[in-house]
Each structure stands twice: as C-alpha cells, then as structure tokens.
Scaffold this motif. Structure first.
Motif, PDB file in Angstrom:
ATOM      1  N   GLU A  68       0.843  -1.332   0.137  1.00 40.29           N
ATOM      2  CA  GLU A  68       0.093  -0.153   0.169  1.00 40.29           C
ATOM      3  C   GLU A  68       0.803   1.219   0.029  1.00 40.29           C
ATOM      4  N   GLN A  69       2.051   1.136  -0.170  1.00 42.50           N
ATOM      5  CA  GLN A  69       2.883   2.189  -0.080  1.00 42.50           C
ATOM      6  C   GLN A  69       3.266   2.519  -1.547  1.00 42.50           C
ATOM      7  N   GLY A  70       3.550   3.846  -2.155  1.00 45.38           N
ATOM      8  CA  GLY A  70       4.057   4.247  -3.538  1.00 45.38           C
ATOM      9  C   GLY A  70       5.533   3.581  -3.327  1.00 45.38           C
ATOM     10  N   VAL A  71       6.140   3.213  -4.491  1.00 44.07           N
ATOM     11  CA  VAL A  71       7.343   2.619  -4.546  1.00 44.07           C
ATOM     12  C   VAL A  71       8.080   3.736  -5.104  1.00 44.07           C
ATOM     13  N   PRO A  72       9.314   4.093  -4.584  1.00 49.27           N
ATOM     14  CA  PRO A  72      10.229   5.146  -4.871  1.00 49.27           C
ATOM     15  C   PRO A  72      10.821   4.983  -6.285  1.00 49.27           C
ATOM     16  N   ARG A  73      10.930   6.000  -7.206  1.00 47.99           N
ATOM     17  CA  ARG A  73      11.197   5.822  -8.700  1.00 47.99           C
ATOM     18  C   ARG A  73      12.463   6.363  -8.914  1.00 47.99           C
ATOM     19  N   GLU A  74      12.782   7.381  -8.283  1.00 42.36           N
ATOM     20  CA  GLU A  74      14.065   8.081  -8.623  1.00 42.36           C
ATOM     21  C   GLU A  74      15.124   7.459  -7.765  1.00 42.36           C
ATOM     22  N   LYS A  75      16.255   7.537  -8.269  1.00 40.42           N
ATOM     23  CA  LYS A  75      17.463   6.806  -7.669  1.00 40.42           C
ATOM     24  C   LYS A  75      17.738   7.648  -6.370  1.00 40.42           C
ATOM     25  N   SER A  76      17.627   7.074  -5.076  1.00 40.02           N
ATOM     26  CA  SER A  76      17.661   7.380  -3.895  1.00 40.02           C
ATOM     27  C   SER A  76      17.950   6.520  -2.716  1.00 40.02           C
ATOM     28  N   GLU A  77      18.151   7.131  -1.558  1.00 35.22           N
ATOM     29  CA  GLU A  77      18.435   6.364  -0.487  1.00 35.22           C
ATOM     30  C   GLU A  77      17.149   5.475  -0.021  1.00 35.22           C
ATOM     31  N   GLU A  78      15.919   6.078  -0.520  1.00 36.34           N
ATOM     32  CA  GLU A  78      14.721   5.426  -0.196  1.00 36.34           C
ATOM     33  C   GLU A  78      14.581   4.190  -1.298  1.00 36.34           C
ATOM     34  N   MET A  79      14.823   4.403  -2.267  1.00 31.72           N
ATOM     35  CA  MET A  79      14.914   3.309  -3.365  1.00 31.72           C
ATOM     36  C   MET A  79      15.513   1.935  -3.078  1.00 31.72           C
ATOM     37  N   THR A  80      16.940   2.549  -2.448  1.00 29.05           N
ATOM     38  CA  THR A  80      17.924   1.302  -2.156  1.00 29.05           C
ATOM     39  C   THR A  80      17.366   0.785  -0.826  1.00 29.05           C
ATOM     40  N   THR A  81      16.897   1.513  -0.096  1.00 27.28           N
ATOM     41  CA  THR A  81      16.226   0.642   1.228  1.00 27.28           C
ATOM     42  C   THR A  81      15.072  -0.047   0.840  1.00 27.28           C
ATOM     43  N   PHE A  82      14.016   0.352  -0.069  1.00 30.14           N
ATOM     44  CA  PHE A  82      13.063  -0.374  -0.517  1.00 30.14           C
ATOM     45  C   PHE A  82      13.701  -1.934  -1.153  1.00 30.14           C
ATOM     46  N   ARG A  83      14.577  -1.768  -2.009  1.00 30.03           N
ATOM     47  CA  ARG A  83      15.182  -2.968  -2.516  1.00 30.03           C
ATOM     48  C   ARG A  83      15.792  -3.834  -1.574  1.00 30.03           C
ATOM     49  N   ARG A  84      16.423  -3.233  -0.604  1.00 30.63           N
ATOM     50  CA  ARG A  84      17.234  -4.108   0.313  1.00 30.63           C
ATOM     51  C   ARG A  84      16.369  -4.772   1.446  1.00 30.63           C
TER      52      ARG A  84
END
Ligand SMILES: Nc1ncnc2c1ncn2[C@@H]1O[C@H](COP(=O)(O)OP(=O)(O)O)[C@@H](O)[C@H]1O
Ligand SMILES: [Mg+2]
Length: 270
Positions: A68-84
């Motif tokens: 239910e959370q929007g997935v980050p799209r731009e390269k960022s710490e948030e995106m790395t954290t999402f993947r990790r």
C-alpha cells in the motif's frame, strides 16, 4: 494481504518510430504467499516487468504500490532501502563472486540486509541441498549448484518478494525439478511471495498462479497447479516416489507428507 498493486503500468523504450512498448498498460495485484509463474515469448516484457517490480527500472507511466505504499522511482536512499528490505532478485545471468565460497556469499547477503549468522547461513545452504559444499568456490560447483547458492543467498536476505528470471534456463530437467522443489518449499516455509519467469510450461506445477505476457500485455491469469487439491496430491506422490527410491524405511515419512499435503490442499480450498 495484498503485497503488490500495479495500475496501468507502462514502460516504453526508444522514441518515435523506434518506440517499443515493452509493457503496455499492465494491471496486476499480488497477494502475500502467492507463487507466480510468468510465461511469455521472448521479448514479451517479462524481464522489464521484473525490473519495474524490483524498482531497478522506472516505468514510463502508471502506479505501483508495495504494501500500500508508493514505490520510490528516482534513484535515492529510499529506493535502495526499498530494494534491500523487500526484494530478492535472481537474475537470468546471475554472477556469483568468484572469490567467495558458498558460505561467504550467503554471509555477505545476510550482512547486507542486517546481520550475518553463520549457523543460519549453514542451515539455509543445507535446505537447498548444499550441505558439505559450504567452502567451495563457484569454480568448484556445477551450474545447478551455483544456482542453488544464488537462491540460498536470496533466501538469506529474507525478502518479502523473491523474483527469479529464467532461473533454470540452462539446467537439465532433473536439476530443474530439484531447484524448483527447493525454491517452492523454502518460499512456503519462510512466507516469501515469489514471481518466477520461465519459458518452460511444465514449471507451472510449482506455481499457485500462472500469468502470461504477450507484447507487453497480460493476456492470461490462471490458477496454478500448486493451488489445486489435485496438484498438491500429484506433487506429494512425486515426493513419495523419490522417498521410496531412497528406501522403504522412509515410507512412514512419505505417508505423513501425503496426508499433510492433502490436508493443506483441502484447507486452502475451504
Ligand atoms: N534497455 C532497453 N532498451 C531498449 N529496448 C529494450 C530494453 N530492454 C528491453 N527492451 C525491449 O523491450 C521488449 C521486452 O523486453 P524484455 O522485457 O527483455 O522481454 P523478455 O524478458 O520477455 O524476453 C523487447 O522488445 C526488448 O527488445
Ligand atoms: Mg527476459
């Protein structure tokens, strides 16, 4: 609970007359615990869809929610954290690090996603059938064994979602069967939702759901054999045949396995 929701997702490559609609208006909802086989001819968008789901690639348009959370799209710490924190991804042309042993590789992936724990790493390697091979380097392992190390590493990350691209593309049918069994069992045990891409229709028997892509569109969405009672019985009988080969002394285990699978299948039906 819903793990993934994708709405009108498109990914185009190139421009003008060279434009390719790799994904063309995909709608998809995935529930936790599903084991999804994704089929489709070469070039139909399978890898692109896995890349968008893992946030390695950015869709051209559309919405993508993970829990239910929007997935980050731009390269960022948030995106790395999402993947990790959420994603395990076994690539089509996976590459183990040549100077790490199987055990070191699993320990490294554990460490990346939190903390390494040697006892657990050894037990994950054992669960994919690599007991006794912990100290081997990739050059000392067969293709199927290397593939198991890649799977073990991704299980060690305990992702919410495990993606696999042509996992067994280059393996013989017996190794393929063993790997798919290991994978579906481990995912069930650890509660990991899985999407695996394959060319091989016979692998649908390891899936609870089967999706088909063609020209960037989802053209079919069906229940997989794993989610049906007859499929569960078939797979239990296959397991049992294996055990019988290993000796009658295991007959007891085999019977209780069959009974449990039938019970599971019946309770899933209800
Ligand atoms: N980076 C890229 N640049 C340009 N076109 C691409 C790129 N990646 C994929 N495509 C094109 O998108 C389509 C879908 O590719 P892909 O997702 O790799 O298909 P599949 O995994 O089903 O074989 C193909 O036509 C492919 O050529
Ligand atoms: Mg591909």
């Amino acid at each position: 609970m819903e793990l993934i929701r994708i709405k009108n997702l498109s990914r185009y490559f190139g421009q003008g007359e060279h434009e390719v609609k790799a994904l063309d208006n995909i709608d998809l909802s995935v529930k936790e615990g599903e084991i999804i086989a994704m089929l489709g001819p070469s070039g139909s968008g399978k890898t692109t869809l896995l890349n968008c789901i893992s946030a390695i690639d950015k869709p051209t348009s559309g919405e993508y929610y993970f829990r239910e959370q929007g997935v980050p799209r731009e390269k960022s710490e948030e995106m790395t954290t999402f993947r990790r924190e959420n994603i395990g991804y076994i690539f089509q042309f996976f590459n183990l690090l040549s100077d790490l042993t199987a055990l070191e590789y699993v320990l490294l992936l554990q460490q990346i996603s939190g903390q390494s724990n040697e006892e657990e790493a050894r037990s994950i390697l054992a669960s994919v059938g690599l007991e006794g091979m912990e100290d081997r380097f990739p050059s000392e392992l067969s293709g199927g064994e290397q593939q198991r190390v890649a799977i073990a590493g991704n299980l060690a990350k305990k992702p919410h979602l495990l993606l696999g691209d042509e996992l067994t593309g280059n393996l013989d049918s017996e190794t393929t069967r063993q790997i798919m069994k290991v994978l579906s069992k481990a995912c069930k045990e650890h509660g990991i939702t899985t999407i695996f891409v394959t060319h091989d229709r016979s692998l649908c028997k390891y899936a609870t759901r089967v999706l088909k892509l063609d020209s960037g569109r989802l053209i079919s969405d069906e229940v997989g054999e794993m989610a049906t009672a007859s499929g569960a019985v078939k797979s239990a009988v296959e397991d049992a045949t294996e055990l019988v080969k290993g000796g009658i002394s295991k007959a007891e285990k085999m019977l209780s396995n069959v009974v449990n699978k039938v019970k599971d299948a019946i309770s899933e039906k209800e």
